[in-house]
Design an enzyme around this catalytic site. Structure first.
Site, PDB file in Angstrom:
ATOM      1  N   ARG A   1      27.238 -44.382 -22.743  1.00 47.05           N
ATOM      2  CA  ARG A   1      26.649 -43.541 -23.763  1.00 47.05           C
ATOM      3  C   ARG A   1      27.635 -43.312 -24.898  1.00 47.05           C
ATOM      4  O   ARG A   1      28.845 -43.472 -24.732  1.00 47.05           O
ATOM      5  CB  ARG A   1      26.153 -42.212 -23.183  1.00 47.05           C
ATOM      6  CG  ARG A   1      27.238 -41.308 -22.638  1.00 47.05           C
ATOM      7  CD  ARG A   1      26.692 -39.916 -22.307  1.00 47.05           C
ATOM      8  NE  ARG A   1      25.429 -39.953 -21.604  1.00 47.05           N
ATOM      9  CZ  ARG A   1      24.347 -39.229 -21.952  1.00 47.05           C
ATOM     10  NH1 ARG A   1      24.359 -38.434 -22.978  1.00 47.05           N
ATOM     11  NH2 ARG A   1      23.261 -39.284 -21.249  1.00 47.05           N
TER      12      ARG A   1
ATOM     13  N   GLU B   1      13.164 -37.624 -23.214  1.00 45.72           N
ATOM     14  CA  GLU B   1      12.516 -36.463 -22.630  1.00 45.72           C
ATOM     15  C   GLU B   1      12.322 -35.469 -23.772  1.00 45.72           C
ATOM     16  O   GLU B   1      13.280 -35.143 -24.477  1.00 45.72           O
ATOM     17  CB  GLU B   1      13.412 -35.859 -21.547  1.00 45.72           C
ATOM     18  CG  GLU B   1      12.737 -34.688 -20.882  1.00 45.72           C
ATOM     19  CD  GLU B   1      13.610 -33.991 -19.833  1.00 45.72           C
ATOM     20  OE1 GLU B   1      14.683 -34.520 -19.493  1.00 45.72           O
ATOM     21  OE2 GLU B   1      13.194 -32.912 -19.378  1.00 45.72           O
TER      22      GLU B   1
ATOM     23  N   LYS C   1      21.775 -32.583 -25.269  1.00 48.62           N
ATOM     24  CA  LYS C   1      20.715 -31.722 -25.799  1.00 48.62           C
ATOM     25  C   LYS C   1      20.880 -30.286 -25.332  1.00 48.62           C
ATOM     26  O   LYS C   1      20.581 -29.357 -26.061  1.00 48.62           O
ATOM     27  CB  LYS C   1      19.346 -32.278 -25.376  1.00 48.62           C
ATOM     28  CG  LYS C   1      18.876 -33.394 -26.288  1.00 48.62           C
ATOM     29  CD  LYS C   1      17.485 -33.844 -25.926  1.00 48.62           C
ATOM     30  CE  LYS C   1      17.507 -34.687 -24.668  1.00 48.62           C
ATOM     31  NZ  LYS C   1      16.236 -35.351 -24.391  1.00 48.62           N
TER      32      LYS C   1
HETATM   33  P1  ATP Z   1      21.036 -35.399 -23.100  1.00 42.25           P
HETATM   34  O1  ATP Z   1      22.175 -35.542 -22.157  1.00 42.25           O
HETATM   35  O2  ATP Z   1      21.440 -35.178 -24.514  1.00 42.25           O
HETATM   36  O3  ATP Z   1      19.974 -34.453 -22.637  1.00 42.25           O
HETATM   37  P2  ATP Z   1      19.407 -37.449 -22.100  1.00 42.25           P
HETATM   38  O4  ATP Z   1      19.952 -38.741 -21.637  1.00 42.25           O
HETATM   39  O5  ATP Z   1      18.981 -36.493 -21.067  1.00 42.25           O
HETATM   40  O6  ATP Z   1      20.404 -36.842 -23.125  1.00 42.25           O
HETATM   41  P3  ATP Z   1      16.895 -38.429 -22.885  1.00 42.25           P
HETATM   42  O7  ATP Z   1      15.884 -37.816 -23.764  1.00 42.25           O
HETATM   43  O8  ATP Z   1      16.600 -38.553 -21.444  1.00 42.25           O
HETATM   44  O9  ATP Z   1      18.225 -37.624 -23.094  1.00 42.25           O
HETATM   45  O10 ATP Z   1      17.360 -39.817 -23.485  1.00 42.25           O
HETATM   46  C1  ATP Z   1      16.520 -40.825 -23.931  1.00 42.25           C
HETATM   47  C2  ATP Z   1      17.295 -42.103 -23.936  1.00 42.25           C
HETATM   48  O11 ATP Z   1      18.418 -41.997 -24.799  1.00 42.25           O
HETATM   49  C3  ATP Z   1      17.811 -42.437 -22.557  1.00 42.25           C
HETATM   50  O12 ATP Z   1      17.577 -43.801 -22.307  1.00 42.25           O
HETATM   51  C4  ATP Z   1      19.279 -42.127 -22.641  1.00 42.25           C
HETATM   52  O13 ATP Z   1      19.999 -42.963 -21.780  1.00 42.25           O
HETATM   53  C5  ATP Z   1      19.583 -42.387 -24.110  1.00 42.25           C
HETATM   54  N1  ATP Z   1      20.725 -41.584 -24.535  1.00 42.25           N
HETATM   55  C6  ATP Z   1      20.849 -40.249 -24.458  1.00 42.25           C
HETATM   56  N2  ATP Z   1      22.057 -39.850 -24.899  1.00 42.25           N
HETATM   57  C7  ATP Z   1      22.718 -40.962 -25.269  1.00 42.25           C
HETATM   58  C8  ATP Z   1      24.019 -41.221 -25.800  1.00 42.25           C
HETATM   59  N3  ATP Z   1      24.901 -40.240 -26.040  1.00 42.25           N
HETATM   60  N4  ATP Z   1      24.355 -42.510 -26.051  1.00 42.25           N
HETATM   61  C9  ATP Z   1      23.482 -43.492 -25.832  1.00 42.25           C
HETATM   62  N5  ATP Z   1      22.251 -43.325 -25.331  1.00 42.25           N
HETATM   63  C10 ATP Z   1      21.863 -42.075 -25.044  1.00 42.25           C
HETATM   64 MG    MG Z   2      17.502 -37.057 -19.612  1.00 47.59          MG
END
Ligand code: ATP
Ligand code: MG
Length: 577
Positions: A266, A40, A276
């Site tokens: 994760r 995102e 983020k």
């Molecule tokens: P955040 O919690 O930091 O906002 P998010 O999951 O909302 O992270 P996205 O941009 O939606 O962030 O993530 C893109 C991809 O990266 C998704 O498939 C998510 O599952 C993966 N991802 C995000 N954070 C992690 C992490 N700490 N470890 C492994 N994969 C991750």
């Molecule tokens: Mg997300």
């Protein structure tokens, strides 16, 4: 160019790779493997995303498949073009190539709308006028079933009409939503008539003001996956409870491509936050200088700190994938960059806290060039010349007027080796009259020990790094420590929040460092080992030919190697293997 997509050698198997191998064996996907990385664009990528990128692109490459880059841009309020650009740059920098498969969920808005209409027509979705608060109250809890919305029984015609008017902008923000009609008594809260469209009168960075209704993640994601004919939708564990919903949408809409969602744990890293939202907070509050501050666990921060893409890919490989949440020791990440830079970084000498040394018996007007090895790990990297003269700088820490036991470096009357140069002996200590601080040492050198070896076999117990005062370059060096003082800053107990665990000493700036002249014109982002001190990288933002600025990437002390060794000893002692 060889990209990381090609580096498919010997990645150990894991449960996801096993699932895919099995699906290939049973011909579930007709030999295809298509994955995607779906960020995102509401912030910069961090080390957790690197795990997901390596996994998705890696698995595709290993199976002769493809991996798409898809922006999950369904929330116009938090998303920006700056983030889109940084994400593309970071994925490319990590070494992955999405070819011509750069997609945006917003490209599918019309299609998604039509899918929603289809659900309405089949009586599987309705327009609900409850407020967000009311929806929450009606939803029930884990132990109590929810209550049907009074709007749940609207006719298909009415729903179609209202949904269309939602689209055309007739209603206010938040006044109505479209919900899936599933089961308000479901044991899974996600299945209690989840919202699939909401009204947001907001400008979207790609679609402008074309839309004022936006699909929710759960609806947009599975359908985007299906549209792109993804075979395996790999996501993090928090989506496990959303999987029934993922499957429900695809089943109800009779999607001809029904990807398989697979969840993994994760990445959490000690002394770090990988959210983020929290990282954005650090930037907004000025706790760091930006998303690319070298203390940030973002890919842009790690890059500026001196991390190589290879070291991060290696790290991702070593942590593997599991189904259970855990915290990875940041020492492992540091171990990976050390291992990589040990092989490739040029050795140089730099003095962080200089102490002036005068070699009394060395002629004033003389300068000689001594040969130094660029990298003992790689003879191919050759040698360079380092100037030596009468006045030098050594590290303040390498001298003690009254040396404690086991301090073998320089002290009055003691002889030590200057790396690649000579043996010197300290004869006199000059102090500041007022403060008593040592400001200069007077030493003599033994001309017979050129290159650092004594022909009479005399031994010294220490070898010090140094620079020639007249020939050295001034530099600023930024020394970094963990951003947080707590192993798990996200564990916010006793009402504290992660801010309470910020390390107030995460940055120490040293302004009067001296480095050897070979570093003149060092390219931004180039990496070096300062002998005995650690790995350093030329800061890509603030360094210039006039004023060199280095970031300390990592020290030389490898705590991870120690941990591993201790584990090994324990294993051997246990008699297990
Ligand atoms: P955040 O919690 O930091 O906002 P998010 O999951 O909302 O992270 P996205 O941009 O939606 O962030 O993530 C893109 C991809 O990266 C998704 O498939 C998510 O599952 C993966 N991802 C995000 N954070 C992690 C992490 N700490 N470890 C492994 N994969 C991750
Ligand atoms: Mg997300």
């Amino acid at each position: 160019m060889k990209t990381a997509n090609d580096t498919t050698s010997a990645i150990p198997s894991d449960f996801i790779r096993n699932i895919i191998a099995e699906d290939l064996k049973t011909n579930k996907t007709r030999g295809r493997v298509v994955t995607r990385f779906p960020p995102e664009p509401n912030g910069y990528l961090h080390i957790g995303h690197a795990k997901s990128i390596c996994l998705n692109f890696g698995i595709a490459a290993e199976n002769g498949g493809i991996c798409n880059l898809r922006f999950d841009d369904t929330n116009p309020i938090k998303e920006e073009v700056e983030y889109v650009e940084s994400i593309k740059e970071d994925v490319r920098w990590l070494g992955f190539d999405w070819g011509d498969r750069l997609f945006y969920a917003s490209d599918y808005f019309e299609q998604l709308y039509q899918y929603a209409v289809q659900l309405v027509k089949s009586g599987k979705a309705y327009v609900c006028d409850l407020s967000a608060d009311e929806i929450r109250r009606y939803r029930g809890t884990l132990t109590e079933p929810g209550k049907d919305s009074p709007y749940r029984s609207r006719s298909v015609e009415e729903n179609l009409d209202l949904f269309e008017r939602m689209r055309s902008g007739e209603f206010e923000d938040g006044s109505r939503v479209l919900r899936a009609k599933i089961d308000m008594a479901s044991g899974n809260l996600n299945m209690r008539d989840p919202v699939i469209y909401r009204i947001l009168l907001a400008e979207h960075h790609r679609t402008g003001d074309k839309w004022c209704i936006y699909p929710m993640y759960d609806f947009a994601h599975c359908l985007s996956d299906s549209i792109e004919r993804i075979t395996h939708s790999i996501c993090t564990l928090e989506f496990e409870d959303h999987r029934p919903l993922y499957d429900w949408f695809l089943d109800e809409l009779n999607a001809d491509c029904h990807p398989r969602q697979v969840e993994f744990a994760r990445l959490n890293l000690s002394y770090t936050v990988t959210s983020k939202r929290k990282l954005a907070h650090l930037v907004e509050q000025g706790h760091v200088t930006g998303w690319d501050d070298p203390r940030m666990p973002t890919l842009s921060g790690l890059r500026r700190r001196g991390y190589t893409p290879e070291s991060i890919r290696k790290f991702a490989e070593r942590i593997g994938v599991a189904k259970k949440d855990s915290i990875v020791d940041i020492a492992l990440l540091e171990h990976c960059i050390r291992e990589d830079l040990n092989e490739r970084a040029t050795r140089v000498m730099g003095v962080l806290r200089p102490l002036r040394v005068v070699i009394d018996n060395y002629p004033e007007d003389r300068m000689e060039e001594l040969e130094a090895i660029n990298n003992p790990e790689d003879p191919g990297m050759g040698t360079r010349k380092v100037p030596f003269s009468r006045v030098l700088y050594i590290e303040r820490d390498d001298f003690r007027e009254e040396p404690p036991k086991k301090f073998f470096r320089l002290a009055p009357g003691r002889e030590v080796r200057l790396r690649y140069a000579y043996f010197i002996t300290c004869l006199e200590v000059v102090k500041d009259q007022q403060t008593g601080e040592v400001v200069e040492l007077h030493c003599t050198y033994d001309p017979e020990t050129r290159g650092g070896w004594s022909p009479d076999g005399r031994k010294v117990k220490a070898t010090l790094h140094w620079v020639s005062a007249a020939h050295s370059l001034k530099a600023e060096v930024r020394m970094y420590d963990h951003l947080f003082t707590k192993t798990n800053p996200s564990d916010e107990k006793d009402g504290a929040d992660f801010n309470a665990y910020l390390n107030q000493n995460s940055l120490e700036t040293l302004n009067s460092c001296c480095v050897e002249p070979s570093l003149a014109g060092a390219a931004p982002a180039s990496r070096y080992q300062f002998e005995r001190l650690g790995y350093f990288c030329v800061d890509s933002v603030d360094s210039s030919d006039e004023a060199l600025v280095f970031n300390r990437t990592v020290t030389l002390r490898d705590t991870w190697a120690k941990i591993e060794k201790a584990q090994m000893r324990r294993t051997i002692a246990d008699g297990s293997s």
